[in-house]
Each structure stands twice: as structure tokens, then as C-alpha cells.
Scaffold this motif. Structure first.
Motif, PDB file in Angstrom:
ATOM      1  N   ILE A 133      60.646  85.036   5.598  1.00 22.37           N
ATOM      2  CA  ILE A 133      59.614  84.517   4.704  1.00 22.37           C
ATOM      3  C   ILE A 133      60.251  84.073   3.388  1.00 22.37           C
ATOM      4  CG2 ILE A 133      57.562  85.143   3.359  1.00 22.37           C
ATOM      5  CD1 ILE A 133      56.746  86.986   5.647  1.00 22.37           C
ATOM      6  N   GLY A 134      61.134  84.887   2.858  1.00 20.09           N
ATOM      7  CA  GLY A 134      61.803  84.558   1.598  1.00 20.09           C
ATOM      8  C   GLY A 134      62.627  83.288   1.714  1.00 20.09           C
ATOM      9  N   LEU A 135      63.325  83.139   2.830  1.00 18.39           N
ATOM     10  CA  LEU A 135      64.153  81.951   3.042  1.00 18.39           C
ATOM     11  C   LEU A 135      63.279  80.699   3.109  1.00 18.39           C
ATOM     12  CD1 LEU A 135      66.567  83.492   5.680  1.00 18.39           C
ATOM     13  CD2 LEU A 135      67.268  82.589   3.470  1.00 18.39           C
ATOM     14  N   LEU A 136      62.183  80.823   3.840  1.00 20.57           N
ATOM     15  CA  LEU A 136      61.260  79.682   3.948  1.00 20.57           C
ATOM     16  C   LEU A 136      60.723  79.276   2.579  1.00 20.57           C
ATOM     17  CD1 LEU A 136      58.891  80.040   7.036  1.00 20.57           C
ATOM     18  CD2 LEU A 136      60.351  78.118   6.463  1.00 20.57           C
ATOM     19  N   LEU A 137      60.404  80.279   1.777  1.00 23.58           N
ATOM     20  CA  LEU A 137      59.849  79.996   0.452  1.00 23.58           C
ATOM     21  C   LEU A 137      60.853  79.263  -0.424  1.00 23.58           C
ATOM     22  CD1 LEU A 137      57.844  83.227  -0.418  1.00 23.58           C
ATOM     23  CD2 LEU A 137      56.953  80.930  -0.069  1.00 23.58           C
ATOM     24  N   VAL A 138      62.104  79.686  -0.368  1.00 19.67           N
ATOM     25  CA  VAL A 138      63.140  79.015  -1.171  1.00 19.67           C
ATOM     26  C   VAL A 138      63.264  77.562  -0.724  1.00 19.67           C
ATOM     27  CG1 VAL A 138      65.614  78.914  -1.656  1.00 19.67           C
ATOM     28  CG2 VAL A 138      64.442  81.107  -1.684  1.00 19.67           C
ATOM     29  N   VAL A 139      63.366  77.377   0.598  1.00 22.32           N
ATOM     30  CA  VAL A 139      63.537  76.027   1.138  1.00 22.32           C
ATOM     31  C   VAL A 139      62.345  75.144   0.751  1.00 22.32           C
ATOM     32  CG1 VAL A 139      63.654  74.683   3.269  1.00 22.32           C
ATOM     33  CG2 VAL A 139      65.025  76.752   3.033  1.00 22.32           C
ATOM     34  N   LYS A 140      61.133  75.676   0.928  1.00 19.34           N
ATOM     35  CA  LYS A 140      59.933  74.878   0.664  1.00 19.34           C
ATOM     36  C   LYS A 140      59.790  74.543  -0.827  1.00 19.34           C
ATOM     37  CE  LYS A 140      58.128  75.016   4.895  1.00 19.34           C
ATOM     38  NZ  LYS A 140      57.889  73.831   5.705  1.00 19.34           N
ATOM     39  N   THR A 141      60.156  75.483  -1.673  1.00 22.59           N
ATOM     40  CA  THR A 141      60.038  75.233  -3.112  1.00 22.59           C
ATOM     41  C   THR A 141      60.970  74.108  -3.535  1.00 22.59           C
ATOM     42  OG1 THR A 141      59.460  77.538  -3.472  1.00 22.59           O
ATOM     43  CG2 THR A 141      60.196  76.312  -5.394  1.00 22.59           C
ATOM     44  N   VAL A 142      62.202  74.147  -3.059  1.00 18.22           N
ATOM     45  CA  VAL A 142      63.157  73.089  -3.413  1.00 18.22           C
ATOM     46  C   VAL A 142      62.691  71.756  -2.819  1.00 18.22           C
ATOM     47  CG1 VAL A 142      65.538  72.298  -3.176  1.00 18.22           C
ATOM     48  CG2 VAL A 142      65.067  74.698  -3.659  1.00 18.22           C
ATOM     49  N   GLU A 143      62.124  71.808  -1.637  1.00 11.38           N
ATOM     50  CA  GLU A 143      61.645  70.570  -1.008  1.00 11.38           C
ATOM     51  C   GLU A 143      60.482  69.962  -1.796  1.00 11.38           C
ATOM     52  OE1 GLU A 143      62.860  71.051   3.689  1.00 11.38           O
ATOM     53  OE2 GLU A 143      60.866  71.647   3.043  1.00 11.38           O
ATOM     54  N   ASN A 144      59.582  70.816  -2.287  1.00 12.03           N
ATOM     55  CA  ASN A 144      58.497  70.337  -3.159  1.00 12.03           C
ATOM     56  C   ASN A 144      59.070  69.590  -4.348  1.00 12.03           C
ATOM     57  OD1 ASN A 144      56.081  72.960  -2.750  1.00 12.03           O
ATOM     58  ND2 ASN A 144      55.808  70.807  -2.355  1.00 12.03           N
ATOM     59  N   LEU A 145      60.027  70.224  -4.966  1.00 15.09           N
ATOM     60  CA  LEU A 145      60.652  69.666  -6.170  1.00 15.09           C
ATOM     61  C   LEU A 145      61.349  68.346  -5.853  1.00 15.09           C
ATOM     62  CD1 LEU A 145      61.347  70.231  -9.151  1.00 15.09           C
ATOM     63  CD2 LEU A 145      63.355  71.477  -8.377  1.00 15.09           C
ATOM     64  N   ALA A 146      61.978  68.280  -4.693  1.00 20.78           N
ATOM     65  CA  ALA A 146      62.768  67.098  -4.337  1.00 20.78           C
ATOM     66  C   ALA A 146      61.889  65.862  -4.150  1.00 20.78           C
ATOM     67  CB  ALA A 146      63.563  67.363  -3.063  1.00 20.78           C
ATOM     68  N   HIS A 147      60.619  66.056  -3.836  1.00 23.54           N
ATOM     69  CA  HIS A 147      59.747  64.915  -3.576  1.00 23.54           C
ATOM     70  C   HIS A 147      58.934  64.484  -4.791  1.00 23.54           C
ATOM     71  CE1 HIS A 147      60.543  66.256   0.589  1.00 23.54           C
ATOM     72  NE2 HIS A 147      60.342  64.995   0.912  1.00 23.54           N
ATOM     73  N   VAL A 148      59.121  65.154  -5.879  1.00 25.68           N
ATOM     74  CA  VAL A 148      58.250  64.948  -7.027  1.00 25.68           C
ATOM     75  C   VAL A 148      58.381  63.518  -7.579  1.00 25.68           C
ATOM     76  CG1 VAL A 148      59.790  65.658  -8.924  1.00 25.68           C
ATOM     77  CG2 VAL A 148      57.415  66.381  -8.926  1.00 25.68           C
ATOM     78  N   ASN A 149      57.265  62.942  -8.008  1.00 27.99           N
ATOM     79  CA  ASN A 149      57.255  61.587  -8.574  1.00 27.99           C
ATOM     80  C   ASN A 149      57.498  61.692 -10.078  1.00 27.99           C
ATOM     81  OD1 ASN A 149      56.711  58.827  -9.082  1.00 27.99           O
ATOM     82  ND2 ASN A 149      54.550  59.314  -9.480  1.00 27.99           N
ATOM     83  N   PRO A 195      65.166  65.350  -7.310  1.00 31.12           N
ATOM     84  CA  PRO A 195      64.215  64.281  -6.982  1.00 31.12           C
ATOM     85  C   PRO A 195      64.900  62.919  -6.871  1.00 31.12           C
ATOM     86  CG  PRO A 195      63.312  65.697  -8.693  1.00 31.12           C
ATOM     87  CD  PRO A 195      64.728  66.139  -8.483  1.00 31.12           C
ATOM     88  N   ARG A 196      65.860  62.653  -7.763  1.00 35.18           N
ATOM     89  CA  ARG A 196      66.549  61.361  -7.699  1.00 35.18           C
ATOM     90  C   ARG A 196      67.362  61.246  -6.395  1.00 35.18           C
ATOM     91  NH1 ARG A 196      68.551  58.193 -11.828  1.00 35.18           N
ATOM     92  NH2 ARG A 196      68.292  59.879 -13.309  1.00 35.18           N
ATOM     93  N   TYR A 197      68.063  62.308  -6.087  1.00 39.70           N
ATOM     94  CA  TYR A 197      68.912  62.335  -4.887  1.00 39.70           C
ATOM     95  C   TYR A 197      68.065  62.106  -3.634  1.00 39.70           C
ATOM     96  CZ  TYR A 197      72.617  64.151  -1.801  1.00 39.70           C
ATOM     97  OH  TYR A 197      73.594  64.294  -0.846  1.00 39.70           O
ATOM     98  N   HIS A 198      66.942  62.818  -3.583  1.00 42.06           N
ATOM     99  CA  HIS A 198      66.118  62.732  -2.374  1.00 42.06           C
ATOM    100  C   HIS A 198      65.331  61.424  -2.332  1.00 42.06           C
ATOM    101  CE1 HIS A 198      64.597  64.513   1.236  1.00 42.06           C
ATOM    102  NE2 HIS A 198      63.348  64.255   0.887  1.00 42.06           N
ATOM    103  N   ARG A 199      65.088  60.841  -3.502  1.00 39.34           N
ATOM    104  CA  ARG A 199      64.362  59.577  -3.534  1.00 39.34           C
ATOM    105  C   ARG A 199      65.146  58.502  -2.785  1.00 39.34           C
ATOM    106  NH1 ARG A 199      59.867  58.362  -6.274  1.00 39.34           N
ATOM    107  NH2 ARG A 199      59.396  56.151  -6.377  1.00 39.34           N
ATOM    108  N   TRP A 200      66.464  58.579  -2.883  1.00 40.71           N
ATOM    109  CA  TRP A 200      67.281  57.616  -2.144  1.00 40.71           C
ATOM    110  C   TRP A 200      67.176  57.835  -0.636  1.00 40.71           C
ATOM    111  CZ3 TRP A 200      69.019  53.042  -3.059  1.00 40.71           C
ATOM    112  CH2 TRP A 200      69.144  52.627  -4.387  1.00 40.71           C
ATOM    113  N   HIS A 201      66.870  59.048  -0.260  1.00 43.77           N
ATOM    114  CA  HIS A 201      66.638  59.304   1.168  1.00 43.77           C
ATOM    115  C   HIS A 201      65.356  58.607   1.630  1.00 43.77           C
ATOM    116  CE1 HIS A 201      66.523  61.343   5.016  1.00 43.77           C
ATOM    117  NE2 HIS A 201      65.295  61.742   4.761  1.00 43.77           N
ATOM    118  N   HIS A 202      64.389  58.504   0.748  1.00 45.02           N
ATOM    119  CA  HIS A 202      63.106  57.879   1.073  1.00 45.02           C
ATOM    120  C   HIS A 202      63.063  56.393   0.694  1.00 45.02           C
ATOM    121  CE1 HIS A 202      60.261  61.137   2.322  1.00 45.02           C
ATOM    122  NE2 HIS A 202      61.204  61.899   1.807  1.00 45.02           N
TER     123      HIS A 202
END
Lengths: 334, 330
Positions: free
Chosen positions: A207-223, A239-246
């Protein structure tokens, strides 16, 4: 302060167990699942906190320093729905219910044949008594596996047909992370749980691992125009790094044919495997082609699920008979 | 002009690692009157001073330890680590780790037969009962036991081990000499704790689903009585007088009932909130300690005033408690 917060959290967890979850479980003869249900309630409450954190902290940042300003946020609403289903445990619970018996069967069969699956602690016994260190090791291994899951979801045509739903959003926000086809959630859950089982992650830490992953993923998609700094951007997916992924249009170069910046937490995997791109500007997001019908970015929840299934079926047909590879060269495959 | 060179990463790294290892490592101290509480979700043991009721240390154990029990000679306390596939032995006087036995598949509940010949482990998650040689923990037999084998009890002659099957609402009897399933019989829903009555005639089975303790005449394989206690009756612990058992009723509003095996009735009941689970009675009979599974606490009940005396904060999902200075286990 922390003690009283913990106390309140545990009280609420116990109250929900006693008054909401336990009565039906006992009535259905499922009392042996009570302990698991207690953990499930913890997951649910952690999800509530995480959504609260995302809304109260990240949403104001989006409003303060947006990368893109839109006349309305209607297209974002479906992503909020995805986030609620995902973070409050509804999708994970369904995935768990489907996969738990499969894993129990495999594990049980192995043990009946005197095979105890090896764990990382068998190689490094010191981790037995150092849970924090073990947590970091699990995180590293799971993030490595997540990099390859993500990369494969762009390479394999049938997987890309599903994953394209995630990339179809042109208005990427903190909620976009959970925008995934349910079948892909199932596949992703199987992947994550398989690796966790192979490594030997205990349920409590899962559960803790999932929470860490999901929190960073939320942050990575932020506008939002949010920089981690030159050094930070190389340490953690920003967010900038992941924006290039999208990005609607990928950076030029053959090596980016299936996309760039696949890392979930640590950009080092992209660096090691040659898929890293550090762009300074903030490109528009979305799909310029691909397996989904035109206008897919505006589809509602159920329509997206249907379109994803159609694209998935088309991708499974032999090449030459499908419309699954409609993306123009140089446009986004991820 | 002088230059201050930044400390090189190569020099700093070992120090950082040492700091990390220190921070992640164990914190413990020696104790005179020591109680040990096992926290399943944390994978830790809380060390508690039985005189001051203060938590004096914490030990990282393994992944998902669920139950603990002393060896028959009381020289070690065994912690069964389900997710780590290990048994970890501790000195019950000091809390010092003694040794680890690996390759014990998913041990959930554990128990020694009265003749000390057999060591039995149930695997709740994988529907197995494993029988080991108690002398060296060599696997003797691995038996399928669907579904969810949980607690266990033995007959006085060590001929049988009786296991509750929580999800199939049954009790399974396994012959220890032959390591074969002797019989399986239906019981009240979601059976958990099971003990042998002091006269060796009856099995007492706590039924979570029905909130009763079911009395089984095991030789005849028949249910003779159901004694209502409270919702989610879960575990049984002897008072040590050869007659009474405490029954934990594991709800948030929880309670502990005192069961008289001569009259087969509940004679006392105490309010013990937080999901009381595992229990232990002090040798002088004045206190009952119980882990509050859903409240991160060990609850201490004053058996003289029959009131909850105090709550000791421990780790997450406390599932077992032990001290050497305990009342008899029959």
C-alpha cells in the motif's frame, strides 16, 4: 500532533470496519477477510487523503502557474472520475479480487511442490530487519519494472491500443494519471503484483509503495510550470519531463519512435536505456493519430472504454486488416 | 586564495549509508519484566516493561509476523513470519534475537504437540497445514486444507491436531502419527480460535460469524452446545485454573468474555475496545493483557476491579502478546 492524527485515522478505520464492512462480511461468511478488509479501508482512507492532498496542494499550483489556460475544464471531468475510481480503491479492489485467487493458486501450487518463491531478503538477509531500507529497495525494483511495463505499453500494438486512452487527453492535469482503460488497469495490476510477489513485497508495504508511486504520478501530470531545478529534474520525474512523454509531437529522432521519458519515478531508467529527452519548453499534449477514432479526446467514460476495446480487437487482428497503426511518422506514439 | 573542495561523494556515501542503516535498524534495550507485543502490519515487536507499562524498545522482525509462542522449555519465543517464510527465535527475558529458521512456508499459526514431537504450522493464505519434526523443523508432511486453516489445538495424547477452517466453516482433524486427515466436520460460521477443554473431552471453537463458542465432543464428532459470547468471537486463552477460558470478541467496541468449562456458560464479561485478539494472563491472575488489533494498542484489564486498567500504544495491527510471568496455559 502526529500521534493525534494517527489516533484519529486508526479510529476512523476501525469505525468503518465495525459499522460498514464487518457486518456484511460476517453475514456472507467471509469473516476470514476481515483483516484484509481492514487494510483495504486503510487504502481507501489513504486514497481520500491523497485526493485531498492533490486537490488542496496541486490544484492551486495549476491555477497559479498553468502551462495552458482553457476556456473550460469539461474535458477534465472524466479524468476526475477515473481518479476517484482509482484512488478510492474501486478499480484496485476489482483488480485485486480478480488476481488474488490466481496468485494464491500459483503460490500454493509451488509450495505444494516444495518450491518457496525466493525473495530479495534471501540474497540480502540484512533487509529482514531493516524495513525502511527494504522499502527503498522494493521501490527501486518496482520502478524499474514499471519503466518496462510502460515502455512495452507503447511498443506492443495491442497494449498501445489500450494505453492510447491515457494519451488521448489534450488537457493534461493532475487527474490525467488515472485515465486508463480498465483492461489496462487489470494488465498493469497483474504486472505490478507479479513483480511485487517475485520480489517479496509484504502487503503492508504494498500500500505504501502504491501511494508513493501514485503521488509522484499525480505530480508528473500537473498542468503547471513547475521546475525541480536542473539537478532535481534528473532525480525525479517532473511535470516538464513527463509532459514530453505526452507531447503531441515527439522530439525528432528514430530512437523516439515509440515515445520518450517512460520513467515513472526515476529518470535514470530512461537515461540507461536511451529513451530520455530533456526538452526545455512545454509542448502541447495529446495524440496526433493512433488507434483511437478522431475526437476520442472528448469521449466520456463508457465511450472511451468501448473505443479502447475496439482498438484492442483491431490490433489483435493480423496486420493489413486493421486500423490500429494510423499514426503518422513523427507524431506521438506516447 | 584557498579553495574549499566539496566533500567527495565517495567519502560521504559510506557515512550516509551507515546513518541510514542506523536509522533503519533496531532499537532495543534489556528489561527485567518484559512483555513482547507483536505488530503484524509493522513487522515489529514492541518491548514493554510489565511494571511501568512503558514501551521501552522496538525490534524489526520480518514481514508479516502473525503469531508468537514460547518453545516448550520457555527458553525461546518463536515468532512466525508468514510473508518472510521464517521462524525467528527470541530470548523472552531480554528480547534478543537468538536465531532464524528459514524455508518455513508461510507460517501463520504455530503449535507444538504436547509430546513435543511435532511442530505444526497453518498457512491461512495458501490453504495448507505443514507438519514438521519439532526437533529440527524438518518438513514431514504438507497437507491441503481448504479453506483458510487458522488456529489449532491438540489432544492430550498428541494423536491429533485440530484446525479451524475459516472459510469452509469446518474443523479438520489430522492424525499426527500418520499425517493424514482423519476427519472434517462442519461447525458454526467463520471458526477461528480453538482449544482443548481441560478434561480433554471437548473442543471449544470460537465462531466469528455467529458470535458463539461452539462445544464439540470431538471423539463423537458432534456439536453439543453453542455458548453465545458476542459478535466476532475470535480467540480463547486459558485463565490458568484448569477451568476457565477468556474469549476475545473482536469488534471495535469489543469485549472479553470469561467462559466456565464446567458449567459451559459465560460468567463474566469486560469491555475491551479496539478489536481484542490475542491474550495472556499474569501469573498472579490480576491482569489480562490483550492486543487491540484495530487500535494499535495492548489493553490491560484489571481482573480484580474487572475494568480496563490502561492502554499501551504499540505498532500497527498488534496480533500477539507474551510474557514469561504468565498463568498456566491449560
Amino acid at each position: 500532533m502526529i500521534d493525534s492524527l494517527t489516533e484519529s485515522f486508526v479510529f476512523l478505520q476501525g469505525w468503518l470496519l465495525d459499522h460498514v464492512v464487518q457486518p456484511p462480511l460476517l453475514a456472507l461468511g467471509m469473516g476470514s477477510h476481515l483483516e484484509m478488509a481492514f487494510d483495504g479501508i486503510q487504502f481507501f482512507l489513504a486514497g481520500v487523503l491523497q485526493i485531498g492532498f492533490a486537490y488542496l496542494l496541486l490544484r492551486p499550483i495549476e491555477a497559479w502557474r498553468p502551462v495552458e489556460v482553457w476556456p473550460d475544464r469539461r474535458a477534465v471531468r472524466v479524468d476526475v472520475l477515473y481518479s476517484l475510481l482509482d484512488r478510492l480503491g474501486i478499480v484496485p479492489l476489482a483488480v485485486f479480487a480478480l488476481l488474488a485467487p490466481v496468485f494464491a493458486f500459483i503460490d500454493g501450487w509451488l509450495r505444494l511442490h516444495d518450491i518457496i518463491p525466493p525473495q530479495i531478503e534471501d540474497i540480502f538477509p540484512a533487509l529482514d530487519t531493516r524495513p525502511l531500507l527494504a522499502f527503498l529497495v522494493y521501490l527501486l525494483l518496482l520502478d524499474f519494472a514499471e519503466y518496462w511495463r510502460h515502455r512495452l505499453s507503447h511498443i506492443l500494438r495491442w497494449w498501445w491500443a489500450l494505453h492510447a486512452i491515457h494519451h488521448s487527453q489534450r488537457r493534461m492535469t493532475l487527474w490525467t494519471d488515472s485515465r486508463n482503460h480498465l483492461l489496462e488497469d487489470l494488465i498493469g495490476g497483474f504486472w505490478f503484483a507479479s513483480v511485487a510477489l517475485l520480489v517479496g513485497v509484504p502487503p503492508g508495504q504494498f500500500i505504501g509503495l502504491l501511494l508513493v508511486v501514485k503521488t509522484v504520478e499525480n505530480l508528473a501530470h500537473v498542468n503547471a510550470r513547475l521546475s525541480f531545478g536542473r539537478f532535481g529534474e534528473r532525480l525525479l520525474v517532473s511535470p516538464r519531463y513527463h509532459r514530453w512523454h505526452h507531447a503531441l509531437h515527439l522530439p525528432p529522432g528514430r530512437r523516439y519512435r515509440h515515445g520518450c521519458n517512460f520513467a515513472v519515478l526515476l529518470p535514470i531508467w530512461d537515461q540507461l536505456f536511451g529513451t530520455q529527452y530533456h526538452g526545455q519548453d512545454l509542448p502541447p499534449c495529446g495524440l496526433a493519430g493512433g488507434p483511437l477514432p478522431p475526437g476520442a479526446e472528448r469521449s466520456g467514460f463508457w465511450r472511451q472504454q468501448w473505443e479502447g476495446l475496439q482498438a484492442f480487437a483491431a490490433a489483435l487482428r493480423p496486420r493489413g486488416h486493421d486500423a490500429g497503426e494510423r499514426q503518422p511518422e513523427g507524431s506521438h506514439a506516447g | 586564495m584557498t579553495h574549499r573542495h566539496p566533500a567527495s561523494l565517495a567519502r560521504l556515501l559510506p557515512r550516509l549509508l551507515a546513518l541510514l542503516v542506523f536509522l533503519c535498524g533496531n532499537q532495543m534495550a534489556a528489561h527485567a519484566g518484559l512483555a513482547i507485543a507483536l505488530n503484524s502490519a509493522d513487522g515489529t515487536l514492541s518491548l514493554i516493561d510489565t511494571d511501568s507499562y512503558k514501551v521501552t524498545g522496538k525490534i524489526n522482525v520480518c514481514k508479516e509476523p502473525h503469531h508468537l509462542m514460547p518453545t516448550p522449555d520457555d527458553k525461546s519465543l518463536i515468532v512466525a513470519c508468514a510473508a518472510s517464510n521464517q521462524l525467528v527465535f527470541y530470548d523472552p527475558l531480554t528480547g534478543q534475537e537468538q536465531r532464524r529458521v528459514r524455508d518455513i512456508s508461510d507460517p501463520y499459526q504455530i503449535g507444538f504437540s504436547p509430546n513435543r514431537k511435532w511442530f505444526v504450522a497453518t498457512s491461512l493464505r495458501l490453504d495448507r497445514v505443514d507438519i514438521y519434526d519439532a526437533a529440527d523443523f524438518r518438513l514431514i508432511a504438507r497437507l491441503p486444507a481448504p479453506k483458510t486453516p487458522s488456529h489449532m489445538a491438540f489432544d492430550d495424547a498428541s494423536q491429533f491436531v485440530f484446525v479451524t477452517l475459516q472459510d469452509s466453516n469446518e474443523v479438520m482433524a489430522i492424525s499426527l502419527p500418520t499425517q493424514k486427515v482423519a476427519w472434517v466436520m462442519p461447525v458454526a460460521p467463520t471458526p477461528a480460535g480453538i482449544v482443548m477443554s481441560p478434561d480433554n473431552r471437548h473442543l471449544l471453537v470460537a465462531s466469528m460469524g455467529e458470535g458463539v463458542v461452539e462445544v464439540i465432543e470431538w471423539r463423537a464428532r458432534r456439536s453439543v452446545r453453542k455458548i453465545p459470547t458476542a459478535t466476532a468471537a475470535h480467540n480463547l486463552q486459558p485463565k490458568g485454573d484448569g477451568r476457565h477460558f477468556y474469549v476475545s470478541n473482536r469488534t471495535i467496541d469489543g469485549s472479553i468474555s470469561l467462559l466456565d468449562t464446567q458449567t459451559m456458560s459465560v460468567v463474566e464479561k469486560y469491555d475491551v475496545p479496539g478489536g481484542p485478539d490475542d491474550m495472556m494472563v499474569r501469573a498472579d491472575g490480576k491482569e489480562l493483557w490483550a492486543t487491540a488489533r484495530f487500535a494499535r494498542k495492548v489493553q490491560v484489564v484489571d481482573l480484580v476491579s474487572k475494568q480496563l486498567k490502561l492502554s499501551i500504544p504499540v505498532g500497527s495491527s498488534p496480533h500477539g502478546v507474551f510474557f514469561l510471568n504468565h498463568a498456566g496455559l491449560r
